[in-house]
Scaffold this motif. Structure first.
Motif, PDB file in Angstrom:
ATOM      1  N   LYS A 124       0.849  -1.195   0.000  1.00 55.30           N
ATOM      2  CA  LYS A 124       0.000   0.000   0.000  1.00 55.30           C
ATOM      3  C   LYS A 124       0.887   1.249   0.000  1.00 55.30           C
ATOM      4  CE  LYS A 124      -3.609   2.281   2.766  1.00 55.30           C
ATOM      5  NZ  LYS A 124      -4.622   2.322   1.692  1.00 55.30           N
ATOM      6  N   PRO A 125       0.790   2.123  -1.015  1.00 54.68           N
ATOM      7  CA  PRO A 125       1.605   3.339  -1.027  1.00 54.68           C
ATOM      8  C   PRO A 125       1.146   4.294   0.080  1.00 54.68           C
ATOM      9  CG  PRO A 125       0.668   2.858  -3.203  1.00 54.68           C
ATOM     10  CD  PRO A 125      -0.045   2.008  -2.217  1.00 54.68           C
ATOM     11  N   LEU A 126       2.085   4.804   0.831  1.00 60.41           N
ATOM     12  CA  LEU A 126       1.762   5.698   1.938  1.00 60.41           C
ATOM     13  C   LEU A 126       2.712   6.882   1.977  1.00 60.41           C
ATOM     14  CD1 LEU A 126       1.252   3.217   4.943  1.00 60.41           C
ATOM     15  CD2 LEU A 126      -0.545   4.409   3.677  1.00 60.41           C
ATOM     16  N   ALA A 127       2.240   7.989   2.550  1.00 60.62           N
ATOM     17  CA  ALA A 127       3.135   9.063   2.964  1.00 60.62           C
ATOM     18  C   ALA A 127       3.843   8.621   4.238  1.00 60.62           C
ATOM     19  CB  ALA A 127       2.336  10.344   3.219  1.00 60.62           C
ATOM     20  N   THR A 128       5.051   9.116   4.452  1.00 61.83           N
ATOM     21  CA  THR A 128       5.786   8.706   5.649  1.00 61.83           C
ATOM     22  C   THR A 128       5.022   9.032   6.928  1.00 61.83           C
ATOM     23  OG1 THR A 128       7.040  10.789   5.561  1.00 61.83           O
ATOM     24  CG2 THR A 128       8.050   8.839   4.552  1.00 61.83           C
ATOM     25  N   VAL A 142       6.869   3.393   0.970  1.00 66.20           N
ATOM     26  CA  VAL A 142       7.047   4.846   0.974  1.00 66.20           C
ATOM     27  C   VAL A 142       8.183   5.209   0.028  1.00 66.20           C
ATOM     28  CG1 VAL A 142       6.193   5.145   3.344  1.00 66.20           C
ATOM     29  CG2 VAL A 142       8.652   4.817   2.960  1.00 66.20           C
ATOM     30  N   THR A 143       8.093   6.390  -0.539  1.00 67.84           N
ATOM     31  CA  THR A 143       9.176   6.960  -1.340  1.00 67.84           C
ATOM     32  C   THR A 143       9.483   8.319  -0.731  1.00 67.84           C
ATOM     33  OG1 THR A 143       8.392   5.820  -3.326  1.00 67.84           O
ATOM     34  CG2 THR A 143       9.918   7.652  -3.634  1.00 67.84           C
ATOM     35  N   ALA A 144      10.735   8.496  -0.281  1.00 66.66           N
ATOM     36  CA  ALA A 144      11.049   9.681   0.515  1.00 66.66           C
ATOM     37  C   ALA A 144      12.542   9.951   0.508  1.00 66.66           C
ATOM     38  CB  ALA A 144      10.562   9.471   1.955  1.00 66.66           C
ATOM     39  N   THR A 145      12.914  11.054   1.124  1.00 69.62           N
ATOM     40  CA  THR A 145      14.323  11.440   1.261  1.00 69.62           C
ATOM     41  C   THR A 145      14.895  10.890   2.557  1.00 69.62           C
ATOM     42  OG1 THR A 145      13.961  13.476   0.004  1.00 69.62           O
ATOM     43  CG2 THR A 145      15.912  13.399   1.412  1.00 69.62           C
ATOM     44  N   ILE A 146      16.086  10.343   2.483  1.00 67.45           N
ATOM     45  CA  ILE A 146      16.765   9.876   3.693  1.00 67.45           C
ATOM     46  C   ILE A 146      17.208  11.090   4.503  1.00 67.45           C
ATOM     47  CG2 ILE A 146      18.748   8.604   4.601  1.00 67.45           C
ATOM     48  CD1 ILE A 146      18.677   6.976   1.955  1.00 67.45           C
ATOM     49  N   THR A 147      16.723  11.200   5.715  1.00 68.61           N
ATOM     50  CA  THR A 147      17.069  12.329   6.575  1.00 68.61           C
ATOM     51  C   THR A 147      18.198  12.012   7.539  1.00 68.61           C
ATOM     52  OG1 THR A 147      15.292  11.663   8.083  1.00 68.61           O
ATOM     53  CG2 THR A 147      14.779  13.371   6.465  1.00 68.61           C
ATOM     54  N   ASP A 164       9.065  12.357   3.538  1.00 68.10           N
ATOM     55  CA  ASP A 164       8.613  12.906   2.259  1.00 68.10           C
ATOM     56  C   ASP A 164       7.962  14.270   2.443  1.00 68.10           C
ATOM     57  OD1 ASP A 164       6.191  12.304   3.443  1.00 68.10           O
ATOM     58  OD2 ASP A 164       5.564  10.839   1.945  1.00 68.10           O
ATOM     59  N   GLY A 165       8.155  14.849   3.629  1.00 70.96           N
ATOM     60  CA  GLY A 165       7.560  16.137   3.950  1.00 70.96           C
ATOM     61  C   GLY A 165       6.363  16.027   4.868  1.00 70.96           C
ATOM     62  N   SER A 166       5.880  14.793   5.084  1.00 74.46           N
ATOM     63  CA  SER A 166       4.704  14.598   5.940  1.00 74.46           C
ATOM     64  C   SER A 166       5.062  14.131   7.350  1.00 74.46           C
ATOM     65  CB  SER A 166       3.760  13.574   5.285  1.00 74.46           C
ATOM     66  OG  SER A 166       4.387  12.313   5.170  1.00 74.46           O
ATOM     67  N   GLY A 167       6.352  13.891   7.595  1.00 75.05           N
ATOM     68  CA  GLY A 167       6.783  13.458   8.914  1.00 75.05           C
ATOM     69  C   GLY A 167       7.874  12.405   8.825  1.00 75.05           C
ATOM     70  N   GLU A 168       8.860  12.489   9.694  1.00 72.02           N
ATOM     71  CA  GLU A 168       9.984  11.554   9.652  1.00 72.02           C
ATOM     72  C   GLU A 168       9.549  10.173  10.122  1.00 72.02           C
ATOM     73  OE1 GLU A 168      14.569  12.315  10.491  1.00 72.02           O
ATOM     74  OE2 GLU A 168      13.470  11.967  12.361  1.00 72.02           O
ATOM     75  N   LEU A 169      10.094   9.160   9.481  1.00 72.73           N
ATOM     76  CA  LEU A 169       9.705   7.770   9.733  1.00 72.73           C
ATOM     77  C   LEU A 169      10.944   6.913   9.930  1.00 72.73           C
ATOM     78  CD1 LEU A 169       7.528   5.432   9.662  1.00 72.73           C
ATOM     79  CD2 LEU A 169       7.956   5.357   7.178  1.00 72.73           C
ATOM     80  N   THR A 170      10.887   6.012  10.916  1.00 73.45           N
ATOM     81  CA  THR A 170      11.969   5.063  11.158  1.00 73.45           C
ATOM     82  C   THR A 170      11.862   3.867  10.207  1.00 73.45           C
ATOM     83  OG1 THR A 170      11.972   5.620  13.523  1.00 73.45           O
ATOM     84  CG2 THR A 170      13.052   3.557  12.880  1.00 73.45           C
ATOM     85  N   ILE A 171      12.986   3.497   9.610  1.00 80.06           N
ATOM     86  CA  ILE A 171      13.095   2.254   8.855  1.00 80.06           C
ATOM     87  C   ILE A 171      14.019   1.349   9.668  1.00 80.06           C
ATOM     88  CG2 ILE A 171      13.699   1.160   6.685  1.00 80.06           C
ATOM     89  CD1 ILE A 171      11.444   3.280   6.471  1.00 80.06           C
TER      90      ILE A 171
END
Length: 218
Positions: A124-128, A142-147, A164-171
């Motif tokens: 399922k594609p999601l915002a971070t 998710v597709t996003a920038t590594i912070t 991706d601009g919607s909030g930082e996410l832990t991988i």
């Protein structure tokens, strides 16, 4: 370094032979995974779904050899003590007890029955910022920038962060996955697929194998 606290390993008896049917005393009534997730902890349920992760992929941080399954609406982690050699797309019926593992809803099985192959589950594609309680248990992407570049959280694994601009996410990358973290530097774009998980108060994605983490061109 922030050390990830050890999850409590639950010792349990699983029918380790693939294809063994549930015992006669188990309820034959199958409920949806979404329904099972809504029930109180310690409830015994029977669910049916398709595996989305290989068994044992998250062993270094989950301290078991479990796997995740998903139906048309929801998913859940099956906390199996033995490696049943589950692969994505295996169709599985599970009877077990609902438990909590540091915020993550899991099912501790009494009986596991493999019965063929299920449909291919698309992530399922999601915002971070949308990875949350509502997505827990699902296969997501998710597709996003590594912070923040990968950092050691051994012996549990490694973690890096994306936004991706919607909030930082832990991988969170478990050691069993064999994922190469080379080149995952801050500022680069990445696509991450994996299990939508929770640890304590934060949500994360746990990728399953090397193909789940790829760098992207802007």
């Amino acid at each position: 370094m922030i050390v990830r606290p050890q999850r409590i390993a639950v010792l349990l008896l699983v029918l380790a032979c693939a294809g063994v049917s549930a015992p006669a005393h188990a309820s034959p009534h199958v409920v949806s995974i979404a329904k099972a997730r809504s029930l109180p902890l310690n409830t015994v349920v029977t669910i049916d779904g398709t595996a989305t992760t290989p068994s044992g992929a998250f062993e270094s941080s989950f301290f078991d050899k479990g796997f995740a399954i998903q139906d048309h609406r929801a998913g859940i982690y099956i906390s199996a003590a033995e490696d049943l050699n589950i692969a994505p797309r295996d169709r599985i019926r599970v009877t077990g007890t609902l438990r909590d593992s540091y915020g993550l809803r899991i099912l501790v099985p009494d009986a596991i029955h493999l019965h063929g192959k299920g449909p291919k589950i698309q992530p399922k594609p999601l915002a971070t910022g949308a990875v949350s309680e509502a997505t827990e248990g699902l296969l997501v992407r998710v597709t996003a920038t590594i912070t923040r570049a990968p950092e050691s959280d051994l012996p549990y694994g490694y973690k890096f962060f994306v936004d991706d601009g919607s909030g930082e996410l832990t991988i969170f990358v478990n050691t069993q996955t064999g994922i190469d973290l080379t080149g995952l530097t801050a500022g680069r774009a990445a696509q991450v697929t994996g299990f939508s998980s929770q640890f304590d108060t934060h949500y994360e994605i746990d990728p399953r194998f090397p193909a789940d983490v790829t760098l992207r061109h802007r």
